[in-house]
Every structure is written in structure tokens, then in C-alpha cells.
Design a protein around this motif. Structure first.
Motif, short mmCIF file in Angstrom:
data_model
loop_
_atom_site.label_atom_id
_atom_site.label_comp_id
_atom_site.label_asym_id
_atom_site.label_seq_id
_atom_site.Cartn_x
_atom_site.Cartn_y
_atom_site.Cartn_z
N LEU A 199 0.94 -1.07 0.15
CA LEU A 199 -0.04 0.12 0.03
C LEU A 199 1.05 1.19 0.18
O LEU A 199 2.08 1.23 0.45
CB LEU A 199 -0.85 -0.11 1.34
N ASN A 200 0.42 2.38 -0.44
CA ASN A 200 0.94 3.66 -0.55
C ASN A 200 1.18 4.00 0.77
O ASN A 200 0.30 3.90 1.90
CB ASN A 200 0.11 4.86 -1.18
N GLY A 201 2.38 4.50 1.38
CA GLY A 201 2.52 4.88 2.61
C GLY A 201 3.41 3.88 3.32
O GLY A 201 4.05 4.05 4.50
N ASN B 111 -8.45 3.39 -0.59
CA ASN B 111 -8.04 3.85 -1.92
C ASN B 111 -6.73 3.76 -2.01
O ASN B 111 -5.94 4.72 -2.43
CB ASN B 111 -8.39 5.32 -1.83
N GLY B 112 -5.97 2.44 -1.75
CA GLY B 112 -4.67 2.66 -2.00
C GLY B 112 -3.56 3.07 -1.02
O GLY B 112 -2.54 2.82 -0.86
N TRP B 113 -4.12 3.61 0.02
CA TRP B 113 -3.17 4.16 1.26
C TRP B 113 -3.53 3.50 2.42
O TRP B 113 -4.59 3.10 2.84
CB TRP B 113 -3.66 5.81 1.36
N ARG C 170 8.48 -1.65 -5.78
CA ARG C 170 7.79 -2.67 -5.62
C ARG C 170 6.50 -2.89 -6.66
O ARG C 170 5.73 -1.89 -6.71
CB ARG C 170 7.04 -2.91 -4.09
N LEU D 12 -2.28 -1.76 -8.62
CA LEU D 12 -1.27 -1.08 -8.00
C LEU D 12 -0.25 -0.11 -8.28
O LEU D 12 0.08 0.62 -7.74
CB LEU D 12 -0.69 -2.63 -7.19
N SER E 146 -1.49 3.21 -8.72
CA SER E 146 -1.81 3.70 -7.54
C SER E 146 -0.35 4.05 -6.75
O SER E 146 -0.12 5.32 -6.23
CB SER E 146 -2.39 2.61 -6.42
N ARG E 147 0.52 3.25 -7.09
CA ARG E 147 1.77 3.53 -6.33
C ARG E 147 2.41 4.79 -7.14
O ARG E 147 3.28 5.41 -6.43
CB ARG E 147 2.72 2.45 -6.36
N ILE F 171 1.96 8.27 -5.45
CA ILE F 171 2.26 8.40 -4.02
C ILE F 171 2.82 9.86 -3.89
O ILE F 171 2.27 10.61 -2.74
CB ILE F 171 3.33 7.57 -3.59
#
Ligand SMILES: Cc1cc2nc3c(=O)[nH]c(=O)nc-3n(C[C@H](O)[C@H](O)[C@H](O)COP(=O)(O)OP(=O)(O)OC[C@H]3O[C@@H](n4cnc5c(N)ncnc54)[C@H](O)[C@@H]3O)c2cc1C
Ligand SMILES: Cc1cc2nc3c(=O)[nH]c(=O)nc-3n(C[C@H](O)[C@H](O)[C@H](O)COP(=O)(O)OP(=O)(O)OC[C@H]3O[C@@H](n4cnc5c(N)ncnc54)[C@H](O)[C@@H]3O)c2cc1C
Ligand code: SF4
Ligand code: SF4
Ligand code: FES
Lengths: 495, 286
Positions: free
Chosen positions: A281-283, A380-382, B231, B257, B260-261, B264
Motif C-alpha cells: 500500500l502507499n505509505g 483507496n490504495g493508502w 515494488r 497497484l 496507485s503507487r 504516491i
């Protein structure tokens, strides 16, 4: 302090506290936490030393610095001599004095420590290194550049060395060192002093290894590391940055190109993850990425510097070693209002330096022991939450530490905006994949004997790439040993 | 003697793409199709990955082609011949898998056209029948047209606005092509470009069981497997784009993914970009 302490009260001098930035102030900046001893404090601390007939402290130091000897010089205010004494064994006292886990090494063995606090050996070591530096800075203003340069970076007088620059001639034997961390820098420096031509290949755009990309500025100012790098260069070592061995060149290509012996000091640069759901996940950062963005790339100076790093209110760091502590304290300095350090054992088992655990606590890091994340939940991906399970300690495992066991049905959630995974690093395979004839153990570390010899003729290795993640001083010791063995090999060609 | 990392030549391809020839003898000698370099454009700069779009080992030169999107790509695009790029490290990543597969379709979209060139060349050299398809928003974006055409057995262009070639996305073209050439046995597809384009191509080829290789562009720092910033998930397993890739089996890639990444640092990138443009404007108006 004004009165010379008399002999029989010597033991009564309490260990001198080092000046520090106060916690509420220092979490707002990346400046060094410890400000160092004053001359008076250093001398006073040196008086605490019992000048033991059988100084155990020396056995406790992996490179066997004549601790008693250098402390005696401090007592006499002969700081330059003290530094020379240290330099007989350790070329980077400014670094080791700051980052060595003294409580497990020299100070652990100190005889005064049996009944009292041990002599602050590390702080004294750092004092003499810094003292020299300050003097140098002052004199540099008055001397011309050339002379300043010939004095070399850290107190070394090149003219006093077995190989003076005048003797350096062309046609020297070519050696290569791979990786500019403490192991590689030490090995390269030693080889150059022995008169070899040395090329040091470094993958990143800056030399220093973990000292520049991992350990933060507030614990080890980068100017100290660059001083050491400049010193190694001043010995004649050529540093080639942006060269990834295994990609830009292979070991065999170096051998074919006339490098007659090679030292590999590529460190433990492969981040481990937990392998739990939600880790991408982001973060969610590896400590390597988080610290590299902040230290090497100066992410804390974004947008003046171009590399961004996420800032957030709540940060959770997973792990209990120096890497985890550095990440947690970095998060505070990036403005987090809550930083958890989540460790599956208890404080007693934490592998981090005691001093840094203390510093972290003073700064407000919330240590959550006997806890381990089992899942990362996101939205939401985070990242949003860490699902953790409570642990209890069972029987000791192979490492002698009591093994943590999950307590059934004890899961609970921690809100978090960033997670930093600091559970260890392994050997990076980029180099070894292209050199199948260098034998590796089951974890992928290079197998080398105590002199650094690998299974491939002419190739030596040392530091974290051999031992797994360890310490700066052990890496330096390995680099130095290997240089001796390489010299031996190059003279005899015996393998 | 030429200085290392010196820009020898610069060409401007369309409105937002710049191509540099850089003197990098070691990398030029070493690089294989599919590999990339990591570049820093200034002392305070970030490390960004760029594909080695072409190379000439004899001359010691490589080509890098840059789409201006954010601060660093813009800064780099402002370099001129004679300038030296401070840091170039490489070649990184695994080379493309090149064999005589039979018939291969190689698809490039946008700035992703550039990295297809070395793959097209080497696939051709390996004996493949090479069908090249390049796509862009409009005809100005169809970069490297002549070079690609020369090394291909069949060559097609697509534009979103229909200003040249097929009107529509490369993935739409591919559907049409497969339908119209039922007799043609395609052995492998290689698709490089924006995430959405690569995903669309994989969606087209999946029902036909056509092995499709994509080149992923996750955010990187070191490019050597040290940080894990890059990743990606492939077949449910976490991989590092920089050392395990950048090329992967597209049917196994988690594109959601990846997208989404890539987001960031969107806010931070905007800040950096605005600040850069502000300074830039000031300088220009001086
Ligand atoms: C955050 C952090 C905090 C730490 N704190 C402490 C502490 O307080 N005290 C302590 O004693 N120890 C500490 N350590 C551990 C210590 O830093 C290491 O044990 C030590 O740096 C190992 O030195 P090394 O030379 O073996 O490797 P590194 O320092 O890892 O250096 C290896 C170098 O090799 C380069 N390299 C890797 N692969 C290649 C390649 N293929 N080609 C070319 N170059 C390559 C790398 O870029 C790097 O510069 C800490 C480690 C970390 C990560
Ligand atoms: C293996 C690889 C090869 C690449 N080859 C090329 C190439 O040949 N030509 C080219 O123009 N671009 C290439 N890219 C993408 C290029 O690295 C990014 O466009 C660049 O980093 C953007 O920097 P910026 O500061 O200009 O934009 P930013 O402001 O940083 O970002 C704009 C957008 O670009 C994406 N991005 C940001 N940083 C990176 C990064 N480090 N890697 C990938 N994407 C990023 C994000 O989605 C972001 O929203 C490649 C990427 C990878 C991973
Ligand atoms: S090098 Fe480290 S262990 Fe040795 S004396 Fe100095 S601080 Fe102690
Ligand atoms: S063991 Fe302690 S007290 Fe004894 S010489 Fe060493 S530092 Fe001094
Ligand atoms: S970019 Fe750091 S591991 Fe891939």
C-alpha cells in the motif's frame, strides 16, 4: 572542577554527561543531538580511568585501540598524540566514537564499570577526533590550501606515513575495492598506504555506504563522513561513483582489466519486508527507502532538494534495532505528532544502542513492545491501520534471545498514516548473481575466512556482505584485515 | 578526448519530448535492449530512471528520450549539447528476453516508443518477423518513425485524433489486426507505454493466450534493489521493478497497484513543478 582531584577520590568523579540539544528543540531540526565534550570535560573524564594494569577495555574493542594509552594522553592534554594513538588502529574515530555500541564493546569490558559507570571511552574518542578537526578548520584559514591538503583530512600527517606521496610511482599493482562503506573505505585506504593503486567502485552517486544513506545527520553529521572520504582520496584512492559491479562491470571484467586483487564490501543492502497483506500500500516504506530519501537525497529539505518523502501525523516503525530507532526519530523530525516503535520482544532484547533508545524515548517515541503487525489495512490504495497481535516471550532461540510467540485472539488495530518496516536487511544479489564462482551461504552472504579470502582466487570480502548486518567498527576491521591479506597474496600469489 | 556524460546532440521531438545523445562509453558498451540508466540532473536532484533508447558502442554514445512531465524531466530537457549530466548510472535492470520467437508484435505508446527501438532492432537481428505498432495522441508524438520502420517487417501508426495512421488506441488497432489476420500466428507481444495502454493491450491479448511482455515504470530511487520503492506485484508476488524487471509478463501484473503507487508523490510533485516553473518564468522575464 577547579581542583585537581586527588588520587583516592578519583573514582568519585561521576561520568561526565555530554552536552545535548534538548529533546523538544532537537526534534525540530536535523542537527546533531550530542554536542560533544568540552576540553575540560574530556580531561575530567579521562581522570576517571583507573589506568588498569590489565586494561580489559582494549579486549572489548574489536580493533583493539590502545584505549588506556590514548586516555593517558588526554589526561596530559596531549590531544594530537591521543589521536595518533587511536589512529594506529582506527582511521575513523570521529565516526566510531559516535556510533559504536560501546555498551557491548569497550565500555562493557571497562573495569571501572564493574562498580561504577564505565569510562566514556566513545565520547573521549569522538572528542579527540573533533578537537583535531576544529584545530584544522582554524589553521586552514591561515595556511595556504596546498599545505592544508597535504596534512590530509583527519589529523594524519602524510609525511609520517610509510608511503609518502613522493614514493608513489607509476606501474603500481592495480587493486579494486567495491563499495564505499566503512569496510571498503578502510580497505582502500590501507591498500593505498601500502603503495598499491586503488580504484574504489561505488554504486551510488556518493561515497560512505550506510554512513551516508542510512544513519541520519542528527546522529552522524555527513560532513564527518565526507571528511573521511576526502582523506581516503588524499591517499591516492580513485573513487568511481555510479558504478554498479555486476551491471556496469563484473568481477571477472575487473580481473581481466588488470585489477590483480579485489575486495568486496557491498554491505547488507537488501530490505526485508514482513510478507503480510497490505505491505505494498502507499505509505508503507522499507527503512532503507525512508532513510535514503531523507539522508542521501536530503528529502527533509524538499522542495529545495528534489526528492520528496511523505510527511504524516502518525507514523509506525516496525523493528527494534538502530535502523528502526533512526527511522522513528526521523519521522518525528519530519513533523509527525505520534510515532510508534513496534517491537515484538521487550526493551531488554532491543538490539539498538542503549543511548539511542534513551534519546528516542526522550524525544517522545512511543515504544510498543511485545507486539507484531499481522496485516496492513488500507483505503483507496493508502495505508490506514496496522493490525497487530500481542506477543509473549517463550524459550530462548538460536540467538539466545527469548522467542516471541503470538497470543491467540489478541489482535488489535493501530491507526497509522505511514509505516516504516525496519526488520533487517540481507545481502544484495546484484554483484553475486554475476559471479557464480564466489561461494555464498544459504542467506546469500559471501563466505570468507577471517582474512577475507573468498572461494575465488584474488577476491576478498568483508563487512556486512559477509557477516550480515553488523556494526561499523566490525566492517572497518574486516576491511583492514583484508587489506593485509591482499598485500600478502599480491606478494606471494599463494591462495 | 570527450568528457563522460557530455551531451553530444539534442533533438526536439514534438512539443513535449526531447532526445539526447550522450557520451557514455562504458554504458554504451554494456547496455542491452530493455535496460535503463538512473540519472541525476543536479546536485540537489532526484534520481530518475530513463530507458536507454539506443546506443552505439563504437562511438561510445547512448540515446535517452525524455517526456517532459514534472520538474526533473523538464530540467533535464533544458540541457544543451556540451552540457554534462552530473550522474548517470547503469545499465540497470534485466535485458529484454530476446530469442527467435517467430512473429513478434512490438507496440510503443507515447514516450514508450523510444524504448521499443532497441528491442525491435534486436528482435529483428534474432530472426523474428517484426510487426511494429506505434501510437500517440497526434502525429507529432510519433517519434523515431523512420528508424523503427527500417527495422520492421510491418509498420503501423495510430493516433488518438486520427492525424496519422489508424484512428484510435494501439490496443484497438491490435484487436482489428488480429481479427483481420486470423492466419497470422503471433508468438509474442511486447508493449511499452503508459500504464493504461499496457493494461489495455494485455486485456486484448489475454483471451488469445498471447504472451505479452510489458515494461513497468514504478517510482525508483537507487535502481539497484536497495530500497524497495519500485515494488510491483506480478502473479501475486512482490517484485522489485528495478532488478527483477523492468519487463514482466503483462498478464500477471497488478496494474491497479502500479497506477496507485505512481500517485504516491502527486502533491509533492506538483509543489516541485510549480516552484520550478515559477523560477523558470522569473529567469525568462529578466
Ligand atoms: C540506519 C542504520 C543505522 C545503523 N546504526 C549503526 C550504529 O549506530 N552503530 C554501528 O556500529 N552500526 C550501525 N549500523 C550498521 C552499520 O552501518 C553497518 O554494519 C556498516 O555500515 C557496514 O559497512 P559495510 O562497509 O560492510 O557496508 P555499507 O555501509 O552497507 O556499504 C556498502 C557500500 O557498497 C555499495 N554497493 C553495494 N552493492 C554494490 C555494487 N554491486 N557495486 C558497487 N557498490 C555497491 C553500497 O552502495 C554502499 O555504499 C546501522 C545501519 C543502518 C542501516
Ligand atoms: C525503468 C524505467 C524507465 C523509464 N524510461 C523513461 C524514458 O525513457 N523516458 C521518459 O520520459 N520516462 C521514462 N521513465 C519515467 C521517468 O522516470 C519519469 O517520467 C520521471 O521520473 C519523472 O520525473 P519528473 O520529476 O519529471 O516528474 P514527477 O513530477 O516526479 O512525476 C510525474 C509523474 O511521473 C511518474 N513518476 C515520478 N517519478 C517516477 C520515477 N522515478 N519513475 C517512474 N515514474 C515516475 C509519476 O506517476 C508522476 O505522477 C522510466 C521509468 C522507469 C521506471
Ligand atoms: S572503536 Fe568503538 S569499540 Fe573501539 S574503542 Fe572506539 S568506541 Fe570503543
Ligand atoms: S578498563 Fe576502563 S578503567 Fe581500565 S584502563 Fe580501560 S578504560 Fe581505563
Ligand atoms: S529502486 Fe530501489 S529497489 Fe528498486
Amino acid at each position: 572542577m577547579q581542583n585537581e582531584p586527588v588520587k583516592n577520590t578519583r573514582k568519585k568523579i561521576p561520568r561526565n554527561k555530554i552536552a545535548e540539544q534538548n529533546p523538544s528543540e532537537r526534534v525540530q531540526n536535523f542537527g546533531e543531538v550530542e554536542l560533544g565534550y568540552s576540553e575540560e570535560q574530556a580531561v575530567l573524564e579521562s581522570m576517571r580511568c583507573l589506568m588498569c594494569k590489565n586494561p580489559k577495555c582494549i579486549e572489548g574493542c574489536p580493533v583493539e585501540i590502545d584505549i588506556k594509552g590514548f586516555i593517558a594522553y588526554i589526561k596530559d592534554r596531549k590531544f594530537k598524540e591521543a589521536l595518533e594513538k587511536i589512529r594506529d588502529k582506527n582511521t575513523m574515530p570521529g565516526i566510531c566514537g559516535r556510533v559504536c555500541p560501546q555498551e557491548n564493546q569497550c565500555e562493557k569490558a571497562c573495569i571501572l564499570g564493574i562498580k561504577d559507570d564505565p569510562v566514556a571511552i566513545g565520547k573521549l574518542e569522538r572528542f579527540v577526533a573533533d578537537y583535531e578537526n576544529t584545530c584544522k578548520k582554524n589553521t586552514a584559514l591561515h595556511t595556504d590550501k596546498k599545505e592544508y591538503k597535504s596534512k590530509a583530512a583527519f589529523g594524519y600527517d602524510l609525511d609520517n606515513h610509510d608511503i609518502s606521496t613522493a614514493e608513489i610511482k607509476t606501474g603500481k599493482i592495480k587493486t579494486a575495492v567495491i563499495g564505499a562503506g566503512p569496510a571498503g573505505l578502510t580497505c582502500a585506504g590501507e591498500l593505498a598506504k601500502m603503495g598499491y593503486s586503488v580504484t574504489l567502485f561505488e554504486a551510488l552517486h556518493s561515497a560512505g555506504g550506510v554512513l551516508v544513506y542510512g544513519i541520519p545527520e542528527f546522529r552522524l553529521p555527513k560532513s564527518i563522513v565526507s571528511g573521511e572520504v576526502e582523506y581516503v582520496k588524499s591517499l591516492g584512492v580513485e573513487i568511481k561513483l555510479n558504478c554498479i559491479i555486476g551491471k556496469t562491470f563484473t568481477i571477472d571484467e575487473l580481473l581481466e582489466n588488470g585489477y590483480e586483487s579485489i575486495f568486496i564490501g557491498t554491505g547488507a543492502g537488501l530490505p526485508y519486508f514482513l510478507g503480510i497483506p497490505g505491505e505494498n500500500l502507499n505509505g508503507v516504506y522499507s527503512a532503507n527507502e525512508y532513510l535514503t530519501r531523507v539522508n542521501l537525497m536530503k528529502g527533509y529539505l524538499f522542495p529545495q532538494w528534489d526528492t520528496p518523502v511523505k510527511r504524516a501525523g502518525i507514523v509506525s516503525v516496525i523493528g527494534g534495532g538502530n535502523v528502526a530507532l533512526d527511522s522513528a526519530r526521523t519521522a518525528l523530525r519530519l513533523g509527525a505528532r505520534k510515532v510508534y516503535l513496534i517491537y515484538r520482544r521487550t526493551e531488554v532484547e532491543m538490539p539498538g544502542r542503549i543511548e539511542e533508545i534513551k534519546h528516542a524515548r526522550e524525544e517522545g517515541v512511543d515504544m510498543v513492545f511485545l507486539t507484531n503487525p499481522v496485516e496492513i489495512k488500507g483505503e483507496n490504495g493508502w495505508i490506514k491501520k496496522l493490525v497487530c497481535i500481542r506477543m509473549e516471550l517463550g524459550e530462548p532461540d538460536d540467538s539466545g534471545r527469548r522467542r516471541p510467540i503470538p497470543v491467540p485472539n489478541s489482535e488489535y488495530e493501530i491507526d497509522t498514516e505511514i509505516a516504516v518496516i525496519a526488520i533487517g536487511q540481507g545481502p544484495n544479489p546484484v554483484l553475486t548473481q554475476t559471479s557464480p564462482d564466489i561461494a555464498l551461504n544459504k542467506w546469500g552472504n559471501i563466505i570468507a575466512d577471517s582474512s577475507g579470502k573468498t572461494s575465488k582466487k584474488g577476491v576478498f570480502a568483508g563487512g556486512d556482505i559477509v557477516t550480515g548486518a553488523a556494526t561499523v567498527i566490525l566492517a572497518m576491521g574486516a576491511g583492514k584485515n583484508a587489506a593485509k591479506a591482499m598485500d600478502q597474496y599480491l606478494k606471494t600469489r599463494a591462495w | 578526448m570527450q568528457a563522460e556524460n557530455r551531451i553530444i546532440d539534442k533533438s526536439i521531438l514534438g512539443s513535449d519530448t526531447v532526445s539526447f545523445t550522450v557520451y557514455c562509453p562504458v554504458i554504451a558498451k554494456k547496455a542491452k535492449a530493455g535496460q535503463f540508466v538512473v540519472i541525476r540532473a543536479r546536485n540537489e536532484g532526484e534520481r530518475i530512471p530513463l530507458t536507454i533508447a539506443d546506443r552505439d558502442p563504437a562511438k561510445g554514445i547512448i540515446n535517452i528520450t525524455i517526456l517532459k512531465i514534472g520538474k526533473t524531466s523538464r530540467l533535464l530537457s533544458s540541457f544543451e549539447p556540451g552540457d554534462i549530466i552530473p550522474d548517470i548510472a547503469g545499465p540497470l535492470g534485466k535485458p529484454s528476453e530476446i530469442e527467435n520467437f517467430g512473429t513478434v508484435v512490438i507496440i510503443g505508446g507515447g514516450v514508450g516508443i523510444a524504448p521499443t527501438l532497441p528491442i525491435i532492432k534486436t528482435m529483428k537481428e534474432a530472426g523474428n518477423y517484426v510487426i511494429s505498432v506505434i501510437g500517440a495522441r497526434n502525429c507529432n508524438g510519433l517519434i523515431f518513425k523512420e528508424a523503427i520502420k527500417t527495422h520492421s517487417d510491418e509498420f503501423y501508426t495510430c493516433t488518438d485524433d486520427g492525424s496519422e495512421g489508424f484512428k484510435g488506441f494501439v490496443s484497438d488497432f491490435l484487436i482489428e489486426y488480429i481479427k483481420q489476420h486470423p492466419d497470422k500466428k503471433i508468438d509474442r507481444v511486447v508493449a511499452i507505454g503508459p500504464v493504461l495502454m499496457m493494461k489495455a493491450v494485455c486485456d486484448v491479448t489475454r483471451p488469445y493466450g498471447l504472451k505479452t511482455i510489458v515494461s513497468l515504470n514504478p517510482i525508483m530511487v537507487d535502481g539497484t534493489g536497495m530500497c524497495g520503492s519500485c515494488r510491483v506485484e506480478v502473479g501475486g508476488k512482490t517484485m522489485f521493478g528495478c532488478v527483477d524487471g523492468p519487463e514482466f509478463d503483462g498478464h500477471l501484473v497488478d496494474f491497479k497497484l502500479l497506477s496507485s503507487r505512481l500517485d504516491i508523490y502527486r502533491e509533492e510533485e506538483k509543489t516541485a513543478y510549480n516552484k520550478y516553473m515559477e523560477n523558470h518564468k522569473c529567469k525568462m522575464s529578466q
